[in-house]
Design an enzyme around this catalytic site. Sequence first.
Site, PDB file in Angstrom:
ATOM      1  N   CYS A  85       0.828  -1.202   0.000  1.00  0.00           N
ATOM      2  CA  CYS A  85       0.000   0.000   0.000  1.00  0.00           C
ATOM      3  C   CYS A  85       0.872   1.266   0.000  1.00  0.00           C
ATOM      4  CB  CYS A  85      -0.993  -0.060   1.150  1.00  0.00           C
ATOM      5  SG  CYS A  85      -2.455   0.899   0.825  1.00  0.00           S
ATOM      6  N   HIS A 180      -3.170  -5.285   1.279  1.00  0.00           N
ATOM      7  CA  HIS A 180      -2.487  -5.568   2.556  1.00  0.00           C
ATOM      8  C   HIS A 180      -2.401  -7.067   2.813  1.00  0.00           C
ATOM      9  CE1 HIS A 180      -2.383  -1.458   4.332  1.00  0.00           C
ATOM     10  NE2 HIS A 180      -3.347  -1.270   3.446  1.00  0.00           N
ATOM     11  N   GLU A 182      -0.733  -8.572   4.849  1.00  0.00           N
ATOM     12  CA  GLU A 182      -0.530  -8.856   6.275  1.00  0.00           C
ATOM     13  C   GLU A 182      -1.855  -8.923   7.027  1.00  0.00           C
ATOM     14  OE1 GLU A 182      -0.080  -6.100   4.772  1.00  0.00           O
ATOM     15  OE2 GLU A 182      -0.733  -4.408   5.984  1.00  0.00           O
TER      16      GLU A 182
HETATM   17  N1  GLN Z   1      -3.607   6.277   0.707  1.00  0.00           N
HETATM   18  C1  GLN Z   1      -2.352   6.085   1.378  1.00  0.00           C
HETATM   19  C2  GLN Z   1      -1.254   6.912   0.721  1.00  0.00           C
HETATM   20  O1  GLN Z   1      -1.470   7.512  -0.272  1.00  0.00           O
HETATM   21  C3  GLN Z   1      -1.999   4.626   1.417  1.00  0.00           C
HETATM   22  C4  GLN Z   1      -3.046   3.868   2.192  1.00  0.00           C
HETATM   23  C5  GLN Z   1      -2.536   2.650   2.908  1.00  0.00           C
HETATM   24  O2  GLN Z   1      -1.341   2.423   3.011  1.00  0.00           O
HETATM   25  N2  GLN Z   1      -3.460   1.881   3.462  1.00  0.00           N
HETATM   26  O3  GLN Z   1      -0.166   6.948   1.205  1.00  0.00           O
END
Ligand code: GLN
Length: 197
Positions: A85, A180, A182
Amino acid sequence: MRIGVIGVQGDVSEHVDAVARAMHEAGKPGDAISVRRREDLDRVDALTIPGGESTTISKLLVQLGLFDEIVRRATDEAMPIMGTCAGCILLAKDAGVQADKTKTRLLGLMDMAVDRNAFGRQRESFEADLEIEGMEKPFHCVFIRAPAILRTWGDCSPLSRYKDRIVLARQGHLIGAAFHPELSGDLRIHRSFLDLV
Ligand code: GLN
Protein backbone atom coordinates in the site's frame (compact mmCIF):
# COMPACT_ATOMS: atom_id res chain seq x y z
CA MET A 1 17.41 -14.44 8.96
CA ARG A 2 16.31 -11.13 10.32
CA ILE A 3 13.53 -9.21 8.59
CA GLY A 4 12.96 -5.53 9.31
CA VAL A 5 9.63 -3.79 9.21
CA ILE A 6 9.86 -0.03 8.72
CA GLY A 7 8.34 1.09 12.03
CA VAL A 8 7.88 4.82 11.69
CA GLN A 9 4.14 4.97 10.91
CA GLY A 10 1.32 2.71 9.73
CA ASP A 11 0.32 -0.89 10.45
CA VAL A 12 3.70 -1.95 11.80
CA SER A 13 2.75 -4.57 14.39
CA GLU A 14 0.54 -6.44 11.89
CA HIS A 15 3.56 -6.72 9.59
CA VAL A 16 5.95 -7.81 12.33
CA ASP A 17 3.43 -10.44 13.31
CA ALA A 18 2.81 -11.66 9.74
CA VAL A 19 6.55 -11.89 8.99
CA ALA A 20 7.20 -13.82 12.22
CA ARG A 21 4.34 -16.23 11.48
CA ALA A 22 5.48 -16.70 7.87
CA MET A 23 9.00 -17.59 9.07
CA HIS A 24 7.53 -20.05 11.54
CA GLU A 25 5.26 -21.64 8.89
CA ALA A 26 8.15 -21.93 6.44
CA GLY A 27 10.42 -23.45 9.09
CA LYS A 28 12.90 -20.61 8.62
CA PRO A 29 14.54 -19.58 11.88
CA GLY A 30 14.86 -15.87 12.46
CA ASP A 31 13.10 -12.83 13.79
CA ALA A 32 11.15 -9.80 12.70
CA ILE A 33 12.05 -6.38 14.10
CA SER A 34 10.67 -2.89 13.77
CA VAL A 35 13.21 -0.59 12.09
CA ARG A 36 13.35 3.02 13.30
CA ARG A 37 17.07 3.71 13.46
CA ARG A 38 20.07 3.20 11.27
CA GLU A 39 21.41 0.53 13.68
CA ASP A 40 18.23 -1.49 13.17
CA LEU A 41 18.52 -1.24 9.40
CA ASP A 42 22.13 -2.42 9.50
CA ARG A 43 21.03 -5.62 11.24
CA VAL A 44 18.37 -6.80 8.80
CA ASP A 45 18.64 -8.97 5.70
CA ALA A 46 15.40 -7.75 4.13
CA LEU A 47 12.75 -5.12 4.70
CA THR A 48 9.02 -4.66 4.50
CA ILE A 49 7.45 -1.22 4.24
CA PRO A 50 3.91 -1.23 5.63
CA GLY A 51 0.77 0.64 4.71
CA GLY A 52 0.09 4.01 6.27
CA GLU A 53 0.51 7.44 4.77
CA SER A 54 3.21 7.49 2.13
CA THR A 55 4.06 11.20 2.45
CA THR A 56 4.53 10.85 6.22
CA ILE A 57 6.54 7.64 5.96
CA SER A 58 8.77 9.21 3.32
CA LYS A 59 9.46 12.32 5.43
CA LEU A 60 10.24 10.23 8.50
CA LEU A 61 12.59 7.97 6.54
CA VAL A 62 14.52 11.07 5.45
CA GLN A 63 14.52 12.61 8.95
CA LEU A 64 15.68 9.41 10.60
CA GLY A 65 18.52 8.99 8.11
CA LEU A 66 17.13 5.75 6.69
CA PHE A 67 16.02 6.84 3.22
CA ASP A 68 19.33 6.87 1.33
CA GLU A 69 20.61 3.76 3.04
CA ILE A 70 17.50 1.79 2.01
CA VAL A 71 18.06 2.85 -1.60
CA ARG A 72 21.74 1.97 -1.38
CA ARG A 73 21.16 -1.49 0.13
CA ALA A 74 18.45 -2.30 -2.41
CA THR A 75 20.59 -1.12 -5.32
CA ASP A 76 24.10 -2.24 -4.34
CA GLU A 77 23.29 -5.32 -2.28
CA ALA A 78 19.96 -6.40 -3.81
CA MET A 79 18.36 -6.34 -0.35
CA PRO A 80 14.82 -7.74 -0.77
CA ILE A 81 12.04 -5.24 0.00
CA MET A 82 8.29 -5.75 0.05
CA GLY A 83 6.16 -2.61 0.12
CA THR A 84 2.44 -2.81 0.75
CA CYS A 85 0.00 0.00 0.00
CA ALA A 86 1.87 3.17 1.11
CA GLY A 87 5.05 1.07 0.93
CA CYS A 88 4.18 0.13 -2.65
CA ILE A 89 3.79 3.82 -3.51
CA LEU A 90 7.25 4.55 -2.11
CA LEU A 91 8.85 1.75 -4.15
CA ALA A 92 7.51 3.19 -7.42
CA LYS A 93 9.47 5.43 -9.75
CA ASP A 94 6.39 7.52 -10.51
CA ALA A 95 3.48 8.32 -8.20
CA GLY A 96 1.86 11.02 -10.30
CA VAL A 97 0.75 14.55 -9.48
CA GLN A 98 -0.30 13.75 -5.91
CA ALA A 99 3.25 12.80 -5.01
CA ASP A 100 4.60 15.85 -6.85
CA LYS A 101 2.19 18.21 -5.07
CA THR A 102 3.03 16.85 -1.64
CA LYS A 103 6.74 16.71 -2.57
CA THR A 104 6.83 13.07 -1.52
CA ARG A 105 10.30 11.65 -2.10
CA LEU A 106 9.98 8.19 -3.57
CA LEU A 107 12.50 5.41 -3.07
CA GLY A 108 11.98 4.92 -6.81
CA LEU A 109 13.28 1.36 -6.96
CA MET A 110 10.62 -0.32 -9.09
CA ASP A 111 9.84 0.33 -12.74
CA MET A 112 6.21 1.17 -12.19
CA ALA A 113 3.84 4.12 -12.05
CA VAL A 114 1.21 4.20 -9.32
CA ASP A 115 -1.90 6.24 -8.69
CA ARG A 116 -2.50 7.09 -5.03
CA ASN A 117 -6.02 6.54 -3.66
CA ALA A 118 -6.90 5.13 -7.06
CA PHE A 119 -10.18 3.56 -6.03
CA GLY A 120 -11.79 6.77 -4.85
CA ARG A 121 -13.99 7.62 -1.91
CA GLN A 122 -16.83 5.22 -2.56
CA ARG A 123 -14.45 2.33 -2.65
CA GLU A 124 -12.15 3.48 0.16
CA SER A 125 -11.92 -0.03 1.53
CA PHE A 126 -12.92 -3.29 -0.05
CA GLU A 127 -11.88 -6.91 -0.27
CA ALA A 128 -11.59 -9.22 -3.26
CA ASP A 129 -10.39 -12.75 -3.98
CA LEU A 130 -7.85 -12.37 -6.77
CA GLU A 131 -5.82 -14.70 -8.93
CA ILE A 132 -2.07 -14.30 -8.42
CA GLU A 133 0.45 -15.56 -10.91
CA GLY A 134 2.19 -18.68 -9.61
CA MET A 135 -0.44 -19.37 -6.94
CA GLU A 136 -2.96 -22.15 -7.27
CA LYS A 137 -5.77 -20.65 -5.25
CA PRO A 138 -6.98 -17.03 -5.21
CA PHE A 139 -5.66 -14.68 -2.51
CA HIS A 140 -8.02 -12.71 -0.29
CA CYS A 141 -6.90 -9.11 -0.82
CA VAL A 142 -7.77 -6.26 1.57
CA PHE A 143 -7.63 -2.80 0.00
CA ILE A 144 -7.60 0.31 2.22
CA ARG A 145 -7.43 3.68 0.41
CA ALA A 146 -5.27 1.71 -1.93
CA PRO A 147 -3.13 2.82 -4.82
CA ALA A 148 -3.27 1.08 -8.18
CA ILE A 149 -0.25 0.27 -10.27
CA LEU A 150 -0.99 1.98 -13.58
CA ARG A 151 1.78 0.42 -15.59
CA THR A 152 5.06 -1.41 -15.29
CA TRP A 153 8.05 -1.40 -17.61
CA GLY A 154 11.60 -2.75 -17.77
CA ASP A 155 12.16 -5.68 -15.43
CA CYS A 156 9.00 -5.12 -13.40
CA SER A 157 6.18 -7.62 -14.01
CA PRO A 158 2.52 -7.54 -13.00
CA LEU A 159 1.44 -10.54 -10.91
CA SER A 160 -2.18 -9.75 -10.18
CA ARG A 161 -4.99 -7.48 -11.33
CA TYR A 162 -8.23 -6.18 -9.90
CA LYS A 163 -10.46 -5.41 -12.87
CA ASP A 164 -8.09 -3.69 -15.28
CA ARG A 165 -5.65 -2.41 -12.65
CA ILE A 166 -2.40 -4.02 -11.58
CA VAL A 167 -2.34 -4.59 -7.82
CA LEU A 168 0.76 -6.76 -7.34
CA ALA A 169 4.10 -6.53 -9.12
CA ARG A 170 7.59 -7.93 -8.76
CA GLN A 171 10.95 -6.78 -9.97
CA GLY A 172 13.64 -9.26 -8.98
CA HIS A 173 14.12 -8.84 -5.22
CA LEU A 174 11.37 -6.20 -4.90
CA ILE A 175 7.63 -6.75 -4.42
CA GLY A 176 4.94 -4.09 -4.43
CA ALA A 177 1.36 -4.84 -3.32
CA ALA A 178 -1.45 -2.29 -3.53
CA PHE A 179 -3.38 -4.32 -0.95
CA HIS A 180 -2.49 -5.57 2.56
CA PRO A 181 -1.27 -9.18 2.54
CA GLU A 182 -0.53 -8.86 6.27
CA LEU A 183 -4.23 -8.51 7.08
CA SER A 184 -5.83 -11.55 5.48
CA GLY A 185 -4.22 -14.29 7.56
CA ASP A 186 -2.95 -15.86 4.31
CA LEU A 187 0.84 -15.82 4.42
CA ARG A 188 1.62 -17.03 0.89
CA ILE A 189 2.86 -13.63 -0.30
CA HIS A 190 5.04 -13.21 2.79
CA ARG A 191 6.40 -16.70 2.25
CA SER A 192 7.33 -16.00 -1.35
CA PHE A 193 9.02 -12.82 -0.10
CA LEU A 194 11.03 -14.87 2.42
CA ASP A 195 12.12 -17.12 -0.45
CA LEU A 196 13.93 -14.09 -1.92
CA VAL A 197 16.03 -13.60 1.21
N1 GLN B 1 -3.61 6.28 0.71
C1 GLN B 1 -2.35 6.09 1.38
C2 GLN B 1 -1.25 6.91 0.72
O1 GLN B 1 -1.47 7.51 -0.27
C3 GLN B 1 -2.00 4.63 1.42
C4 GLN B 1 -3.05 3.87 2.19
C5 GLN B 1 -2.54 2.65 2.91
O2 GLN B 1 -1.34 2.42 3.01
N2 GLN B 1 -3.46 1.88 3.46
O3 GLN B 1 -0.17 6.95 1.21
